[in-house]
Every structure is written in structure tokens, then in C-alpha cells.
Design a protein around this motif. Structure first.
Motif, PDB file in Angstrom:
ATOM      1  N   PHE A 218     103.873  -4.568  87.145  1.00 57.57           N
ATOM      2  CA  PHE A 218     104.028  -4.396  85.678  1.00 57.57           C
ATOM      3  C   PHE A 218     105.478  -5.178  85.029  1.00 57.57           C
ATOM      4  CE2 PHE A 218     106.186  -2.443  82.113  1.00 57.57           C
ATOM      5  CZ  PHE A 218     105.202  -2.197  81.186  1.00 57.57           C
ATOM      6  N   SER A 219     105.066  -5.839  83.992  1.00 56.96           N
ATOM      7  CA  SER A 219     106.256  -6.694  83.349  1.00 56.96           C
ATOM      8  C   SER A 219     106.455  -6.122  82.088  1.00 56.96           C
ATOM      9  CB  SER A 219     105.610  -8.297  83.473  1.00 56.96           C
ATOM     10  OG  SER A 219     106.666  -8.956  82.402  1.00 56.96           O
ATOM     11  N   ALA A 220     107.719  -5.601  82.030  1.00 57.79           N
ATOM     12  CA  ALA A 220     108.046  -5.102  80.716  1.00 57.79           C
ATOM     13  C   ALA A 220     108.234  -6.267  79.708  1.00 57.79           C
ATOM     14  CB  ALA A 220     109.618  -4.243  80.684  1.00 57.79           C
ATOM     15  N   ARG A 221     108.830  -7.431  80.021  1.00 58.96           N
ATOM     16  CA  ARG A 221     108.624  -8.436  79.117  1.00 58.96           C
ATOM     17  C   ARG A 221     107.234  -8.753  78.365  1.00 58.96           C
ATOM     18  NH1 ARG A 221     108.029 -14.118  79.062  1.00 58.96           N
ATOM     19  NH2 ARG A 221     109.740 -15.219  77.891  1.00 58.96           N
ATOM     20  N   GLN A 222     106.255  -8.907  79.509  1.00 61.04           N
ATOM     21  CA  GLN A 222     105.158  -9.290  79.140  1.00 61.04           C
ATOM     22  C   GLN A 222     104.384  -8.145  78.315  1.00 61.04           C
ATOM     23  OE1 GLN A 222     102.336  -9.999  82.412  1.00 61.04           O
ATOM     24  NE2 GLN A 222     100.705 -10.588  81.043  1.00 61.04           N
ATOM     25  N   PHE A 223     104.619  -7.028  78.612  1.00 60.98           N
ATOM     26  CA  PHE A 223     104.055  -5.913  77.714  1.00 60.98           C
ATOM     27  C   PHE A 223     104.723  -6.110  76.246  1.00 60.98           C
ATOM     28  CE2 PHE A 223     104.656  -1.682  75.705  1.00 60.98           C
ATOM     29  CZ  PHE A 223     103.076  -1.230  75.759  1.00 60.98           C
ATOM     30  N   PHE A 224     105.943  -6.211  76.195  1.00 62.06           N
ATOM     31  CA  PHE A 224     106.579  -6.355  75.057  1.00 62.06           C
ATOM     32  C   PHE A 224     105.959  -7.467  74.196  1.00 62.06           C
ATOM     33  CE2 PHE A 224     109.907  -7.150  72.028  1.00 62.06           C
ATOM     34  CZ  PHE A 224     110.367  -6.084  71.525  1.00 62.06           C
ATOM     35  N   MET A 225     105.827  -8.711  74.804  1.00 65.94           N
ATOM     36  CA  MET A 225     105.259  -9.796  73.798  1.00 65.94           C
ATOM     37  C   MET A 225     104.204  -9.602  73.573  1.00 65.94           C
ATOM     38  SD  MET A 225     108.071 -11.636  73.661  1.00 65.94           S
ATOM     39  CE  MET A 225     107.449 -13.213  72.841  1.00 65.94           C
ATOM     40  N   GLN A 226     103.139  -8.934  74.388  1.00 61.65           N
ATOM     41  CA  GLN A 226     101.784  -8.864  73.946  1.00 61.65           C
ATOM     42  C   GLN A 226     101.561  -8.076  72.738  1.00 61.65           C
ATOM     43  OE1 GLN A 226     100.083  -7.374  77.586  1.00 61.65           O
ATOM     44  NE2 GLN A 226      99.456  -9.373  78.314  1.00 61.65           N
ATOM     45  N   ASN A 227     102.606  -6.943  72.553  1.00 60.06           N
ATOM     46  CA  ASN A 227     102.624  -6.106  71.296  1.00 60.06           C
ATOM     47  C   ASN A 227     103.139  -6.803  70.076  1.00 60.06           C
ATOM     48  OD1 ASN A 227     101.560  -3.185  71.975  1.00 60.06           O
ATOM     49  ND2 ASN A 227     102.475  -4.207  73.892  1.00 60.06           N
ATOM     50  N   LEU A 228     103.718  -8.050  70.468  1.00 61.36           N
ATOM     51  CA  LEU A 228     104.638  -8.533  69.259  1.00 61.36           C
ATOM     52  C   LEU A 228     103.388  -9.763  68.894  1.00 61.36           C
ATOM     53  CD1 LEU A 228     108.070  -9.279  70.301  1.00 61.36           C
ATOM     54  CD2 LEU A 228     107.282  -7.908  68.404  1.00 61.36           C
ATOM     55  N   LEU A 229     102.703 -10.376  69.606  1.00 62.09           N
ATOM     56  CA  LEU A 229     101.634 -11.575  69.183  1.00 62.09           C
ATOM     57  C   LEU A 229     100.415 -11.030  69.311  1.00 62.09           C
ATOM     58  CD1 LEU A 229     103.612 -14.187  71.908  1.00 62.09           C
ATOM     59  CD2 LEU A 229     103.874 -13.923  69.278  1.00 62.09           C
ATOM     60  N   PRO A 230      99.700 -11.643  68.507  1.00 57.61           N
ATOM     61  CA  PRO A 230      97.963 -11.245  68.394  1.00 57.61           C
ATOM     62  C   PRO A 230      97.616 -11.740  69.582  1.00 57.61           C
ATOM     63  CG  PRO A 230      98.637 -13.469  67.236  1.00 57.61           C
ATOM     64  CD  PRO A 230     100.027 -12.900  67.673  1.00 57.61           C
ATOM     65  N   ASP A 231      96.684 -10.480  69.994  1.00 58.41           N
ATOM     66  CA  ASP A 231      95.681 -10.888  70.959  1.00 58.41           C
ATOM     67  C   ASP A 231      94.373 -11.361  70.901  1.00 58.41           C
ATOM     68  OD1 ASP A 231      94.335 -10.270  73.508  1.00 58.41           O
ATOM     69  OD2 ASP A 231      95.139  -8.193  73.953  1.00 58.41           O
ATOM     70  N   ALA A 232      94.077 -12.534  71.539  1.00 59.35           N
ATOM     71  CA  ALA A 232      92.845 -13.277  70.930  1.00 59.35           C
ATOM     72  C   ALA A 232      91.704 -12.766  71.661  1.00 59.35           C
ATOM     73  CB  ALA A 232      93.182 -14.685  71.818  1.00 59.35           C
ATOM     74  N   GLU A 233      91.812 -11.659  72.646  1.00 55.45           N
ATOM     75  CA  GLU A 233      90.660 -11.194  73.460  1.00 55.45           C
ATOM     76  C   GLU A 233      90.355 -10.152  72.572  1.00 55.45           C
ATOM     77  OE1 GLU A 233      91.748 -10.441  77.399  1.00 55.45           O
ATOM     78  OE2 GLU A 233      91.837 -12.442  78.024  1.00 55.45           O
ATOM     79  N   ARG A 234      91.185  -9.412  72.026  1.00 58.19           N
ATOM     80  CA  ARG A 234      90.845  -8.303  71.041  1.00 58.19           C
ATOM     81  C   ARG A 234      90.725  -8.324  69.598  1.00 58.19           C
ATOM     82  NH1 ARG A 234      95.002  -3.642  72.788  1.00 58.19           N
ATOM     83  NH2 ARG A 234      96.209  -5.297  72.342  1.00 58.19           N
ATOM     84  N   LYS A 235      91.313  -9.503  69.031  1.00 55.56           N
ATOM     85  CA  LYS A 235      91.658  -9.610  67.750  1.00 55.56           C
ATOM     86  C   LYS A 235      90.771 -10.949  67.110  1.00 55.56           C
ATOM     87  CE  LYS A 235      95.570  -6.698  67.114  1.00 55.56           C
ATOM     88  NZ  LYS A 235      97.021  -6.812  66.715  1.00 55.56           N
ATOM     89  N   LYS A 236      90.055 -10.966  66.291  1.00 54.64           N
ATOM     90  CA  LYS A 236      89.566 -12.409  65.666  1.00 54.64           C
ATOM     91  C   LYS A 236      90.670 -12.935  65.034  1.00 54.64           C
ATOM     92  CE  LYS A 236      86.028 -14.486  62.771  1.00 54.64           C
ATOM     93  NZ  LYS A 236      85.020 -14.034  61.788  1.00 54.64           N
ATOM     94  N   LEU A 237      91.043 -14.442  65.511  1.00 50.29           N
ATOM     95  CA  LEU A 237      92.066 -15.004  65.058  1.00 50.29           C
ATOM     96  C   LEU A 237      91.388 -16.035  63.887  1.00 50.29           C
ATOM     97  CD1 LEU A 237      93.912 -15.989  68.193  1.00 50.29           C
ATOM     98  CD2 LEU A 237      94.268 -14.078  66.771  1.00 50.29           C
ATOM     99  N   ILE A 238      92.421 -16.146  63.102  1.00 44.22           N
ATOM    100  CA  ILE A 238      92.092 -17.196  61.723  1.00 44.22           C
ATOM    101  C   ILE A 238      93.016 -18.164  61.704  1.00 44.22           C
ATOM    102  CG2 ILE A 238      91.894 -17.004  59.084  1.00 44.22           C
ATOM    103  CD1 ILE A 238      91.494 -13.868  59.190  1.00 44.22           C
ATOM    104  N   ALA A 239      92.446 -19.415  61.140  1.00 43.80           N
ATOM    105  CA  ALA A 239      93.098 -20.715  61.167  1.00 43.80           C
ATOM    106  C   ALA A 239      94.120 -20.509  60.002  1.00 43.80           C
ATOM    107  CB  ALA A 239      92.201 -21.947  60.980  1.00 43.80           C
TER     108      ALA A 239
END
Length: 322
Positions: A218-239
Motif C-alpha cells: 500500500f502506498s499512501a502517496r499513490q492513494f492520495f494522488m488517485q483521489n486528487l486526479l481523475p481516474d481514467a478507468e472509472r470516469k469518462k474524460l473530456i478534452a
């Protein structure tokens, strides 16, 4: 001083190249001569090549090659440690007294040449951050110990808009320093999921008898950044296309959110990929300070949100001023 400190002191005294008797070492360190003998034996057992000469002019010395070699850190390593300590203190490192003690010890147990080198590299090296909050130091210390030792904490945590704190048990997995704020990432027993908490919103913490084992890798840093940034696998990204003055585009691409979402850029234009929720929510507020230095080309949704946010701000201040 502790045993380790006294043994280190004996090494540094011998590294001056002088022959020193057990009596002289005992007087210098203000310890019993029998204690000196024990420490010398312990150093020899650990592999330090101490030479013991008997007789009237006898004493303890070190071989020339051992004296010339750095005992622990070379000059560049010492410089790096001093600079890292400056960064840590400006960030509100919770063990500041121990850090100051370590730096003082590094300066004290060094030769004159190394000390001058350290002092030269201290000068002119500054880090400017907002002043750390001294009120959270004890909380940070307890959080760090819990992360290291794996015990559950009971903490009173107050969300931004809640009128009073709520008590919950948390398994702290790691601490994260982000944009001049400390966060703890861990498993919240109240919500039954991993969450992050701002440390300055924790009113108090107390240790419980429960122990935990964090998830493997487990990486606290990775978890934190994933919750800050959009997740391409779960959310549809718009240009998102934005053009503007070169300095504004450069600054925008260096922003923590837009920098991670950058797809391509030129001197006067950049294209990003962001999710709809972010575009409708906080992205307009990040873009508002750029004013007329930038122009949103697409999507239409973001242009409309920029208009509505600006109008709402205008109405707010017109009402306030009247």
C-alpha cells in the motif's frame, strides 16, 4: 550521554590522529575509565581497527587509512543532510528537536575542514514556506508512531463544515505532506473504507489496544494522488483546450491538476483530459485567476461554467457592496 554517543565520541577523538590513553578519554568524556575499556572492546568487536600501544607513551590510535576515510558521511553527504534538514523543518517536521540534535551532533563530531564545508553550504540556502502550525506537532508525532508500530488510533476529527468533531477509530497507513498541509491516510472504522484526513482538523488522538496490518504494497502517496486526479478507468474524460499568453499556458501546465492531465501543448495552447465532475465543479475556480490571459476553446460545458461562476461572483460583490 548514551552508550552509542560515548562510543561515537571515542571514535571522533581518535580520528583526530592523536594518541589518547584510556584515562584521557575518560576525563574528556567524563565517564569511568572502566567504561572506556568496555567501549573500546565493543568498538574492536564491531570491526573498528583500534591500535592499543602499551608503555609510558602508549595509548589508543587508529590506522592512517581509517583516519583519512570519512567515518560516516563524506562532504557531499553531509551537505545533503544539512539541506534536507532545512526542508524538513520548514515543512513542520514533527520531530524538530531530534533533528536539531542530529545536526548539532554532525557538526560537533567532525573535523575543522568538514565543519567549514558544512557552514559554507548552510549559508545562502533557504526554503520559504508558510509558518508550520505548532499546535499539530504532538498529533503528528503520535500519528507517525502509530504508522510505524501499527496500532489503531481514536481521533476526534472535524470536517470543514461540521459544527463539532466526530470521534472515530483509524488505522493510519501513512503520512503525506501536500501543498503545505499534512494528511494521514488510513482505514476509517466509522466509514469502513480507506480515507485521508487533514491533520490540522484533528482535535486530539489517543492510542488504542488494537493492532493492524496495512495492506501489502500500500502506498499512501499513490492513494492520495488517485483521489486528487481523475481516474481514467472509472470516469469518462473530456478534452479541454485552452489557449492564452505563453506565460499563462506555461504556468497552467505546471499546476498540480492540469500538469497531470496534460496531453499536448504548444507555446500558446494546451490540451488536457479531465472528467466531467471536475469540469463542472472546481476547475473553473482554478482558471478564474488567469482572467483574460487565457481562453477556453472547448468544451462548451467549461465555457458555460466559467460564465456562471463569474456572474455569481459579480452578484455576490454587488450585493455585498450595496
Amino acid at each position: 550521554m548514551s552508550k552509542a554517543d560515548n562510543m561515537l565520541s571515542i571514535l571522533w577523538l581518535l580520528k583526530t590522529g592523536r594518541r589518547m590513553t584510556a584515562k584521557k578519554l575518560a576525563e574528556t568524556l567524563e565517564i569511568h575509565i572502566r567504561t572506556v575499556y568496555r567501549y573500546i572492546d565493543a568498538l574492536c568487536a564491531s570491526g573498528v581497527p583500534i591500535i592499543a600501544d602499551s608503555g609510558h607513551s602508549g595509548g589508543y590510535t587508529l590506522p592512517d587509512h581509517f583516519i583519512e576515510a570519512p567515518l560516516f558521511f563524506d562532504l557531499d553527504e553531509q551537505k545533503a543532510l544539512i539541506h534536507a534538514a532545512i526542508f524538513a523543518k520548514e515543512a513542520g517536521y514533527p520531530f524538530g528537536e531530534a533533528l536539531d540534535s542530529a545536526v548539532s551532533k554532525l557538526k560537533r563530531y567532525t573535523n575543522q575542514e568538514q565543519l567549514h564545508h558544512i557552514q559554507r553550504n548552510e549559508r545562502g540556502f533557504d526554503v520559504i514556506n508558510p509558518p508550520p502550525n505548532p499546535a499539530i506537532e504532538s498529533v503528528l508525532q503520535e500519528l507517525q508512531r502509530a504508522v510505524a508500530d501499527g496500532y489503531t488510533l481514536s481521533m476526534a476529527y472535524q470536517k470543514g463544515r461540521d459544527p463539532s468533531p466526530q470521534v472515530r477509530d483509524v488505522d493510519p497507513y501513512g503520512l503525506v505532506y501536500w501543498k503545505n498541509k499534512w494528511y494521514v491516510v488510513g482505514y476509517c472504522h466509522l466509514r469502513c473504507e480507506i480515507r485521508s484526513f487533514r491533520v490540522d482538523r484533528i482535535h486530539h488522538v489517543s492510542r488504542t489496544d488494537a493492532l493492524f496490518q496495512p495492506p501489502d504494497d500500500f502506498s499512501a502517496r499513490q492513494f492520495f494522488m488517485q483521489n486528487l486526479l481523475p481516474d481514467a478507468e472509472r470516469k469518462k474524460l473530456i478534452a479541454v483546450r485552452i489557449k492564452g499568453k505563453p506565460h499563462a499556458i506555461r504556468d497552467l501546465c505546471e499546476h498540480w491538476l492540469f500538469g497531470h492531465a496534460l496531453v499536448e501543448r504548444s507555446e500558446g495552447e494546451a490540451r488536457f483530459q479531465l472528467d466531467e465532475e471536475s469540469i463542472s465543479g472546481y476547475v473553473p475556480y482554478f482558471l478564474l485567476p488567469y482572467g483574460g490571459a487565457i481562453q477556453v476553446l472547448e468544451p462548451k460545458l467549461l465555457r458555460e461554467r466559467m460564465v456562471s461562476v463569474t456572474k455569481a461572483l459579480l452578484v455576490h460583490y454587488e450585493t455585498y457592496s450595496s
